[in-house]
Design an enzyme around this catalytic site. Structure first.
Site, PDB file in Angstrom:
ATOM      1  N   HIS A 308      77.728  23.779  34.214  1.00  0.00           N
ATOM      2  CA  HIS A 308      79.137  24.003  33.884  1.00  0.00           C
ATOM      3  C   HIS A 308      79.219  24.898  32.660  1.00  0.00           C
ATOM      4  CE1 HIS A 308      83.344  23.263  32.992  1.00  0.00           C
ATOM      5  NE2 HIS A 308      83.438  22.904  34.253  1.00  0.00           N
ATOM      6  N   ASP A 366      81.979  18.445  41.191  1.00  0.00           N
ATOM      7  CA  ASP A 366      81.902  18.864  42.591  1.00  0.00           C
ATOM      8  C   ASP A 366      80.711  18.282  43.324  1.00  0.00           C
ATOM      9  OD1 ASP A 366      84.195  20.338  42.498  1.00  0.00           O
ATOM     10  OD2 ASP A 366      83.194  22.103  41.727  1.00  0.00           O
TER      11      ASP A 366
HETATM   12  N1  ACO Z   1      71.047  26.065  39.416  1.00  0.00           N
HETATM   13  C1  ACO Z   1      70.020  26.713  38.840  1.00  0.00           C
HETATM   14  N2  ACO Z   1      70.120  27.430  37.690  1.00  0.00           N
HETATM   15  C2  ACO Z   1      71.328  27.473  37.091  1.00  0.00           C
HETATM   16  C3  ACO Z   1      72.450  26.796  37.632  1.00  0.00           C
HETATM   17  C4  ACO Z   1      72.285  26.071  38.817  1.00  0.00           C
HETATM   18  N3  ACO Z   1      73.306  25.422  39.375  1.00  0.00           N
HETATM   19  N4  ACO Z   1      73.518  27.012  36.819  1.00  0.00           N
HETATM   20  C5  ACO Z   1      73.090  27.786  35.828  1.00  0.00           C
HETATM   21  N5  ACO Z   1      71.753  28.068  35.980  1.00  0.00           N
HETATM   22  C6  ACO Z   1      70.909  28.838  35.068  1.00  0.00           C
HETATM   23  C7  ACO Z   1      71.185  30.335  35.211  1.00  0.00           C
HETATM   24  O1  ACO Z   1      70.306  30.943  36.143  1.00  0.00           O
HETATM   25  C8  ACO Z   1      70.950  30.835  33.812  1.00  0.00           C
HETATM   26  O2  ACO Z   1      69.560  30.959  33.601  1.00  0.00           O
HETATM   27  P1  ACO Z   1      68.970  32.103  32.587  1.00  0.00           P
HETATM   28  O3  ACO Z   1      69.495  31.722  31.250  1.00  0.00           O
HETATM   29  O4  ACO Z   1      67.491  31.950  32.732  1.00  0.00           O
HETATM   30  O5  ACO Z   1      69.515  33.414  33.090  1.00  0.00           O
HETATM   31  C9  ACO Z   1      71.443  29.676  32.932  1.00  0.00           C
HETATM   32  O6  ACO Z   1      71.313  28.499  33.735  1.00  0.00           O
HETATM   33  C10 ACO Z   1      72.905  29.815  32.487  1.00  0.00           C
HETATM   34  O7  ACO Z   1      73.698  30.074  33.634  1.00  0.00           O
HETATM   35  P2  ACO Z   1      75.029  30.937  33.605  1.00  0.00           P
HETATM   36  O8  ACO Z   1      75.390  31.330  34.987  1.00  0.00           O
HETATM   37  O9  ACO Z   1      74.884  32.031  32.585  1.00  0.00           O
HETATM   38  O10 ACO Z   1      76.038  29.872  33.028  1.00  0.00           O
HETATM   39  P3  ACO Z   1      77.594  29.920  33.190  1.00  0.00           P
HETATM   40  O11 ACO Z   1      78.154  29.076  32.115  1.00  0.00           O
HETATM   41  O12 ACO Z   1      78.077  31.323  33.255  1.00  0.00           O
HETATM   42  O13 ACO Z   1      77.833  29.311  34.644  1.00  0.00           O
HETATM   43  C11 ACO Z   1      78.346  27.883  36.437  1.00  0.00           C
HETATM   44  C12 ACO Z   1      78.363  28.074  34.915  1.00  0.00           C
HETATM   45  C13 ACO Z   1      79.057  29.079  37.120  1.00  0.00           C
HETATM   46  C14 ACO Z   1      79.135  26.633  36.788  1.00  0.00           C
HETATM   47  C15 ACO Z   1      76.885  27.782  36.922  1.00  0.00           C
HETATM   48  O14 ACO Z   1      76.248  26.678  36.294  1.00  0.00           O
HETATM   49  C16 ACO Z   1      76.771  27.667  38.450  1.00  0.00           C
HETATM   50  O15 ACO Z   1      76.775  28.701  39.134  1.00  0.00           O
HETATM   51  N6  ACO Z   1      76.694  26.419  38.995  1.00  0.00           N
HETATM   52  C17 ACO Z   1      76.655  26.206  40.415  1.00  0.00           C
HETATM   53  C18 ACO Z   1      78.060  26.316  40.979  1.00  0.00           C
HETATM   54  C19 ACO Z   1      78.918  25.116  40.623  1.00  0.00           C
HETATM   55  O16 ACO Z   1      78.529  23.978  40.777  1.00  0.00           O
HETATM   56  N7  ACO Z   1      80.166  25.421  40.178  1.00  0.00           N
HETATM   57  C20 ACO Z   1      81.155  24.388  39.873  1.00  0.00           C
HETATM   58  C21 ACO Z   1      81.600  24.458  38.475  1.00  0.00           C
HETATM   59  S1  ACO Z   1      82.653  23.094  38.126  1.00  0.00           S
HETATM   60  C22 ACO Z   1      84.171  23.506  38.728  1.00  0.00           C
HETATM   61  O17 ACO Z   1      84.524  24.618  38.956  1.00  0.00           O
HETATM   62  C23 ACO Z   1      85.040  22.363  38.970  1.00  0.00           C
END
Ligand code: ACO
Length: 444
Positions: A308, A366
């Site tokens: 998140h 979620d």
């Molecule tokens: N699985 C594996 N790796 C992940 C995940 C994941 N679910 N989420 C983040 N990471 C990793 C990224 O690859 C990144 O790695 P790096 O630093 O080596 O490049 C690091 O963690 C940070 O990720 P970002 O995408 O930069 O973090 P951000 O805060 O932008 O993204 C998000 C948050 C979009 C929710 C992300 O965690 C994600 O895509 N999760 C899966 C989708 C999801 O469950 N979304 C629901 C959100 S809750 C809602 O909307 C109610």
């Protein structure tokens, strides 16, 4: 907003600028950069708005480090346990919990607007049967502005109020109709003697040929899902609603924009994607393969339902949702389900894995909501519509707050331009095929 009592000094190539610092009632201090361009001739650069507050707001507070979520100062845990969704709607819209009379009056107003204009049936029927319910919701909600002309004047407080009530009242009917249409069953009209959640369940699952009794445990779980998703401060879809509204667009068009944004798998679409992922994993022995893929930098795969932008210790909504999931699954006697086993094992493995610990990736709301919705009988395509339904009150409350803010300005971000400049136009006869176009179309 509080007056700035402190300032920060920014030195741009020898020129010093004093930037006011505001202290919010909770959360980190905020640096005011509104005069930065005028005085310093520079923009700030913050893709994804990771450090940018786009507005001041009194509606929802999140402390991501502490795993805290409050609506108008009340904790989500308290509201999920003691309140119910329509009371939460009142709280978000008007700022305080209602008295008994106010609550009754508000609920009567909502139930007085649950029906859709009869002609809207034609709109639903214009979609293909296999249309995703979110596409139907985007279209139908946008179309409300063509049906309810007496609530599109945003300068009129009464029209704004009527639009807000209409949105909250009609969105369950729209979501349920979108579902019924997609499965070829007749639309079920709302019943105003039922509570908000029971009415929605009935509109989704009743058929004219049989008596339908709403199970109170399922209705409570449904109501809780609505409450947990009701608002989440300036997330992507809420910011979309505010940005659309900042141009003066009517509230129905703004909410349609919010629904479109919510649809994406990084946002509201994650509940659908999370369950699809659990199905794809299929059995517990395949989990390590998927965890390895999530950790592989060269693989775009992510564990859906994990991570998140704001919560970095746990998602407080996920905690409540997990309890609800246990209750619902026990009631329905499906504790032994394979998908559930995969979900529980995946959660355990991920929470112990160094990669997920280091990056602070925890199950979000979620991850569990899909499990409950699926157990209730919703297909995955209905997960995000349920989220959209729940979030409508948050969107409309944030929109109302923005419209009445004397500081309202059209939202217009700046950019860091990195493209070509001052190119000389050449006639078409003298141009070579462009490489970008060839690549796009599979050429060399
Ligand atoms: N699985 C594996 N790796 C992940 C995940 C994941 N679910 N989420 C983040 N990471 C990793 C990224 O690859 C990144 O790695 P790096 O630093 O080596 O490049 C690091 O963690 C940070 O990720 P970002 O995408 O930069 O973090 P951000 O805060 O932008 O993204 C998000 C948050 C979009 C929710 C992300 O965690 C994600 O895509 N999760 C899966 C989708 C999801 O469950 N979304 C629901 C959100 S809750 C809602 O909307 C109610």
């Amino acid at each position: 907003m509080t007056d700035a009592k402190r300032t920060a000094t920014l030195n741009i190539e020898g020129k010093e600028l004093e930037l006011p610092i505001y202290s919010p009632s909770a959360g980190p201090d905020v640096l005011d950069i509104t005069k930065l361009y005028a005085q310093g001739k520079v923009f700030t650069y913050d893709p994804g708005f990771t450090s940018t507050a786009s507005c001041d707001s009194t509606i929802t507070f999140i402390d991501g480090g502490e795993g805290k979520l409050q609506y108008r100062g009340y904790s989500i845990e308290d509201l999920a346990e003691k309140s119910h969704y329509l009371e939460v709607c009142y709280l978000l819209l008007y700022g305080d919990l209602p008295s008994k009379e106010q609550q009754t009056e508000f609920e009567d107003r909502i139930t007085g607007h649950t029906l859709l204009h009869d002609q809207m049936q034609h709109l639903f029927r214009g979609f293909r049967r296999d249309a995703h319910p979110m596409s139907i919701m985007c279209g139908v909600v946008g179309a409300l502005s063509a049906f309810y002309h007496d609530s599109t004047d945003i300068t009129d407080i009464n029209q704004r109020e009527l639009a807000s009530i209409r949105m909250i009242a009609k969105i369950p009917t729209i979501a349920a109709h979108a579902y019924k249409y997609s499965i070829g069953q007749p639309f079920v009209c709302p019943r105003n003697d039922l509570d908000y959640a029971s009415n929605f369940l009935r509109m989704c699952f009743a058929v004219p040929t049989e008596k339908y009794e709403v199970n109170p445990v399922l209705a409570k779980a449904m109501d809780r899902i609505f409450t947990l998703h009701a608002d989440h401060e300036q997330n992507a879809s809420t910011s979309t609603v505010r940005l659309a509204g900042s141009s003066g667009a009517n509230p129905f068009a703004c909410i349609a924009a919010g629904i479109a944004c919510l649809w994406g798998p990084a946002h509201g679409g994650a509940n659908e994607a999370a369950l699809q992922m659990l199905h794809e994993i299929g059995t517990v022995d395949r989990i390590p393969e998927f965890v390895a893929r999530a950790k592989d930098k060269n693989d775009p795969f992510r564990l859906m339902g994990f991570g998140h932008r704001v919560y970095k210790n746990f998602d407080p909504r996920a905690k409540v949702m997990k309890e609800s999931a246990d209750e619902v699954l026990e009631l329905l006697g499906i504790e032994d389900n394979e998908t559930l086993k995969v979900a529980k094992e995946l959660e355990r493995i991920a929470l112990e894995d160094e990669y997920f610990i280091e990056k602070k990736l925890y199950p979000n709301v979620d991850f569990y909501s899909g499990i409950i919705l699926s157990a209730m009988g919703f297909p995955t395509s209905m997960f995000t519509p349920v989220f959209a339904l729940s979030r409508t009150v948050g969107w409309i409350s944030q929109w109302k707050e923005m419209i009445t803010d004397p500081k309202l300005k059209i939202g217009r971000p700046r950019q860091l331009y990195t493209g070509a400049v001052d190119r000389v136009y050449t006639d078409v006869e003298n141009r070579l095929p462009t490489e970008k176009y060839l690549k796009f179309n599979g050429g060399s």
